[in-house]
Motif scaffolding. Structure first.
Motif, PDB file in Angstrom:
ATOM      1  N   ARG A   1      -0.803   8.637   0.019  1.00  0.00           N
ATOM      2  CA  ARG A   1      -0.726   9.823  -0.826  1.00  0.00           C
ATOM      3  C   ARG A   1      -0.106  10.980  -0.054  1.00  0.00           C
ATOM      4  O   ARG A   1      -0.356  11.172   1.132  1.00  0.00           O
TER       5      ARG A   1
ATOM      6  N   ALA B   1       3.280   9.209  -3.966  1.00  0.00           N
ATOM      7  CA  ALA B   1       2.783   8.472  -2.806  1.00  0.00           C
ATOM      8  C   ALA B   1       3.744   7.366  -2.408  1.00  0.00           C
ATOM      9  O   ALA B   1       4.003   7.141  -1.219  1.00  0.00           O
ATOM     10  N   ALA B   2       4.324   6.655  -3.388  1.00  0.00           N
ATOM     11  CA  ALA B   2       5.289   5.601  -3.082  1.00  0.00           C
ATOM     12  C   ALA B   2       6.544   6.193  -2.437  1.00  0.00           C
ATOM     13  O   ALA B   2       7.114   5.612  -1.493  1.00  0.00           O
TER      14      ALA B   2
ATOM     15  N   LEU C   1       6.676  -0.121  -8.807  1.00  0.00           N
ATOM     16  CA  LEU C   1       5.686   0.555  -9.635  1.00  0.00           C
ATOM     17  C   LEU C   1       5.768   0.032 -11.070  1.00  0.00           C
ATOM     18  O   LEU C   1       6.843  -0.035 -11.652  1.00  0.00           O
TER      19      LEU C   1
ATOM     20  N   THR D   1       0.838  -1.191   0.000  1.00  0.00           N
ATOM     21  CA  THR D   1       0.000   0.000   0.000  1.00  0.00           C
ATOM     22  C   THR D   1       0.870   1.237   0.000  1.00  0.00           C
ATOM     23  O   THR D   1       2.007   1.237   0.479  1.00  0.00           O
ATOM     24  N   VAL D   2       0.342   2.305  -0.588  1.00  0.00           N
ATOM     25  CA  VAL D   2       1.058   3.561  -0.637  1.00  0.00           C
ATOM     26  C   VAL D   2       0.189   4.634  -0.047  1.00  0.00           C
ATOM     27  O   VAL D   2      -1.035   4.575  -0.102  1.00  0.00           O
TER      28      VAL D   2
ATOM     29  N   PHE E   1       3.125   4.792 -14.785  1.00  0.00           N
ATOM     30  CA  PHE E   1       2.461   5.119 -13.538  1.00  0.00           C
ATOM     31  C   PHE E   1       2.165   6.613 -13.516  1.00  0.00           C
ATOM     32  O   PHE E   1       2.823   7.410 -14.173  1.00  0.00           O
ATOM     33  N   SER E   2       1.168   6.981 -12.712  1.00  0.00           N
ATOM     34  CA  SER E   2       0.818   8.388 -12.586  1.00  0.00           C
ATOM     35  C   SER E   2       1.755   9.053 -11.590  1.00  0.00           C
ATOM     36  O   SER E   2       2.348   8.395 -10.723  1.00  0.00           O
TER      37      SER E   2
ATOM     38  N   GLU F   1       0.708   8.405  -7.928  1.00  0.00           N
ATOM     39  CA  GLU F   1       1.189   7.132  -7.393  1.00  0.00           C
ATOM     40  C   GLU F   1       2.682   7.199  -7.100  1.00  0.00           C
ATOM     41  O   GLU F   1       3.161   6.673  -6.089  1.00  0.00           O
TER      42      GLU F   1
END
Length: 753
Positions: A623, A744-745, A733, A620-621, A737-738, A741
């Motif tokens: 934001r 957040a990672a 990832l 899970t990441v 990827f956006s 995301e």
């Protein structure tokens, strides 16, 4: 006595006729007795089952009718024409629109109740049976009240001597506030009741508050008798808890079974309902006629059988001729011919040996044909598997090469979208970003085709997957005048499949059939059936399109093979279907003739006592919302793509990070020796040292920083890599990827460190 005994002992005719006649007479007697006992119970049981089925069908038809009304009028409030009128609040316009609603929407009554309590009602003009709109408004109060609480609902009400299905739907203004409630009433007409009675071969009586609303019973009883019967049947249901407790009655000198049910009503309190009657008088009367005919036909059969046996026995004096004819037939390939052994002498022994020889030759030929067919099938499967293997490797390589530029396109489009600029340019950037996401989905589908792992499966209903595929393409099928007819086995067991993949197969077959029909004729039909076949589930998609030529029939599952025009088909659809079904341990075949449509048959194995697969746990990441969260932090980005490194640097620099880049593992390790970093971003697959090797080096030289390391990849992650990432709790990832995301990672990795 001795002469009679000798005659009886050696007379072949006597030996055959006596037991045959005796058995036939005994069989007739037993048959008459069994038929008399069994048919009576069977007819009664069929009448009960017919009535129970009719009750279920009637209830289901009512549910379908109400669901149809709700789905039909739910979006009416959002149509531009009516939404503008509702939001304007202009009463004359509202009255005009409500007045036209019954004719426009095919209902009997339309009612609009404003939140202020004011009502506008309109009913279809009927000089013979005018609808009492005042009573209709009164009966709808409960449904309107619930709709005022923002709960759309359906109801069944009694207005005068007529039953109406009512749908009440809340209507809101542009600001979301409740304007009022739209209510539509559709009458349950006698013609619909008669149609149901004809289709289900059952009589039906609609009862409402002690009155008969509609009935298909000829010369019926007084209404009071039916009302009392309705109450008694409902009392049986309440005592037993099930509608299977049926009541018997005598009506018009016929025996009936009767059951009762109630309509769903907000205020009826069980006073609105129906009686279903099923007669078994006619089958019982036909039973006597059948018994008489059975005795007559059986007697004639005994006489005819006796004469036939006598004639055949006399013909057994020609065994050698029969043996010659049979040998000639076998020589021509007819292995079904046998020689009757008329006695135990030499001719009988010869006939037995000949029959055994014929059976052995037939069995050997069948085994040889079966072996040849198995070899052909195995060869075809090997050729197809080899083709899929080669195309899978090709697709995996292409997908990997596409993911890197897609990551750059998505990243830079997001960066440009956040900058100040003209609105038109921002719309163009948004279109670029959405198109990149669309390409990403296409790449994901190609990667799914290239993967070799087993799909994630769970117990799924094949019937539900078929119905959901039909619903998904319902609009295209309807607009192209293609009718879909289903024959789905109700008791079809669930199968252990990946529902998304199997549904994709069904969608592909449905869409192919639709396109074939569309190009061939103005309208058509697709028939879909499911059934249990031993330990298999069989699904058949059959259309009446142009069919497939014999030359193309063996190529339809080949990758990139298509008969469509250039630009209208990739030729991967059926190849993907073939791979998915094979991966599930099943098979997909096609049969067709030019001009007679095509039929695709899928078989899937039944799997017993398998547990549902556990959900895969993904990292899970969290934001990140702070725009300057990277101030004072140093990040090392490692990738062999210059564009991705530039995108990472631009993205993170905006948020205060100091970003260093390296294009390979060796230069990255040298940079790590010279500078202290807070976070490392590394591509999983690169020339030279890959991501895993760089991580192992860092664990030795800088174990603390190795815990703050994020991977990203555009390739298919194999099982070994997935196990490595899971054991070390690393985020990887998938490209593209956006930026959300991505940030957040990074925030999660820094917080964990």
């Amino acid at each position: 006595m001795e002469k009679l005994r000798a005659r009886l002992q050696f007379s072949f005719s006597t030996k055959v006729l006596l037991p045959v006649v005796t058995v036939m007479v005994l069989l007739l007697a037993v048959t008459v007795w069994v038929v008399n006992q069994r048919l009576t119970k069977e007819f009664q049981s069929e009448a009960r089952q017919s009535l129970a089925t009719a009750d279920k069908v009637f209830r289901k038809s009512q549910d379908i009718r109400k669901n149809y009304l709700v789905s039909r009028y739910r979006n009416l409030r959002n149509e531009p024409r009516y939404r503008a009128v509702l939001q304007s609040g202009h009463m004359p316009t509202l009255r005009d629109e409500i007045r036209d609603l019954p004719d426009d929407q095919g209902v009997d009554v339309a009612l609009f109740t404003l939140t202020s309590g004011e009502r506008i009602v309109s009913a279809k003009p009927d000089p013979l049976r005018p609808i009492p709109v005042t009573e209709f408004e009164t009966r709808c109060e409960m449904a309107v009240k619930r709709a005022m609480e923002d709960a759309e609902n359906v109801d069944t009400i009694l207005v005068g001597e007529r039953l109406f299905d009512v749908v009440s739907i809340p209507a809101r203004g542009a600001d979301g506030t409740l304007i009022g409630v739209l209510t539509f009433g559709s009458e349950l007409r006698a013609a619909e009741v008669e149609e149901f009675s004809l289709l289900n071969r059952s009589e039906i009586v609609l009862v409402a508050e002690g009155r008969i609303i509609a009935s298909t019973v000829a010369n019926q009883r007084p209404p009071e008798d039916f009302a009392q019967l309705f109450r008694e049947c409902l009392a049986n249901v309440k005592r037993s808890g099930t509608p299977e407790r049926l009541k018997e009655l005598l009506l018009n000198e016929q025996h009936y079974y009767c059951s009762a049910g109630t309509f769903t009503s907000l205020s009826g309190a069980g006073k609105l309902g129906y009686l279903l009657l099923s007669s078994y008088e006619q089958p019982l009367r036909a039973l006597q006629t059948t018994q008489q005919m059975l005795l007559l036909v059986s007697g004639l059969g005994i006489l005819f059988g006796t004469a036939t046996v006598w004639f055949l026995v006399r013909k057994t004096t020609q065994p050698l001729r029969e043996l010659r004819d049979s040998a000639e037939a076998v020589g021509k390939g007819d292995f079904s011919r046998r020689v009757e052994a008329a006695s135990r002498d030499e001719c009988g022994e010869l006939a037995a040996v000949f029959n055994q020889m014929t059976e052995n030759v037939k069995r050997s030929r069948e085994q040889l044909e079966s072996t040849v067919e198995t070899l052909k099938s195995t060869q075809a499967q090997l050729v197809q598997s080899e083709k899929l293997s080669g195309i899978g490797e090709f697709v995996a390589g292409v997908a990997h090469e596409l993911n890197n530029p897609l990551t750059t396109v998505m990243g830079f489009s997001e960066l440009l979208g956040r900058s100040e600029g003209e609105p038109q340019h921002k719309r163009h950037l948004d279109m670029i970003h959405k198109s990149a996401i669309r390409c990403h989905k296409i790449v994901q589908s190609l990667l799914s085709f290239a993967r070799r792992h087993q799909p994630e499966r769970k117990l799924s209903s094949v019937n539900e997957l078929v119905e959901s595929a039909i619903d998904f393409l319902q609009y295209q099928l309807r607009t192209n005048n293609v009718e879909v007819v289903t024959r789905l086995e109700p008791t079809l067991p669930k199968a252990m499949v990946d529902p998304h993949q199997v549904q994709q197969v069904f969608l592909n077959l449905l869409n192919n059939a639709r396109q074939a029909i569309e190009a061939h004729q103005p309208n058509g039909c697709i028939r879909i059936s499911t059934e249990t076949y031993g330990q298999l589930i069989r699904i058949v998609f059959q259309d009446n399109g142009p069919g497939i030529s014999e030359a193309n029939l063996s190529k339809v599952f080949d990758p990139f093979f298509t008969t469509k025009e250039v630009g209208k088909g990739t030729g991967l659809g059926l190849s993907l279907c073939y791979g998915i079904i094979k991966e599930h341990g099943g098979a997909i075949t096609v049969r067709s003739r030019q001009g007679e449509g095509a039929a695709f048959e899928i078989v899937l194995p039944l799997v017993e006592q398998l547990a549902e697969p556990q959900e895969k746990i993904e990292p899970t990441v969290t934001r990140v919302s702070n725009e300057r969260e990277g101030t004072g932090k140093k990040v090392l980005a490692i990738d062999d793509e210059d564009a991705i490194l530039l995108m990472v640097r631009e993205t993170l620099s905006e948020h205060g990070y100091e970003v260093h880049v390296a294009q390979d593992g060796e230069s990255a390790l040298r940079c790590l020796e010279q500078t202290s970093f807070d976070l490392v971003l590394c591509d999983w697959k690169m020339p030279g040292l890959n991501g895993e090797q760089i991580y192992e080096r860092m664990r030795v030289s800088n174990p603390v920083l190795s815990e703050r390391m994020i991977f990203f990849t555009g390739d298919v992650i194999n099982e070994k890599a997935q196990r490595f990432l899971g054991e070390r709790h690393k985020v990887c990832l998938s490209k593209p990827f956006s930026l959300v995301e991505f940030r957040a990672a990074i925030g999660q990795a820094l917080a964990a460190g």
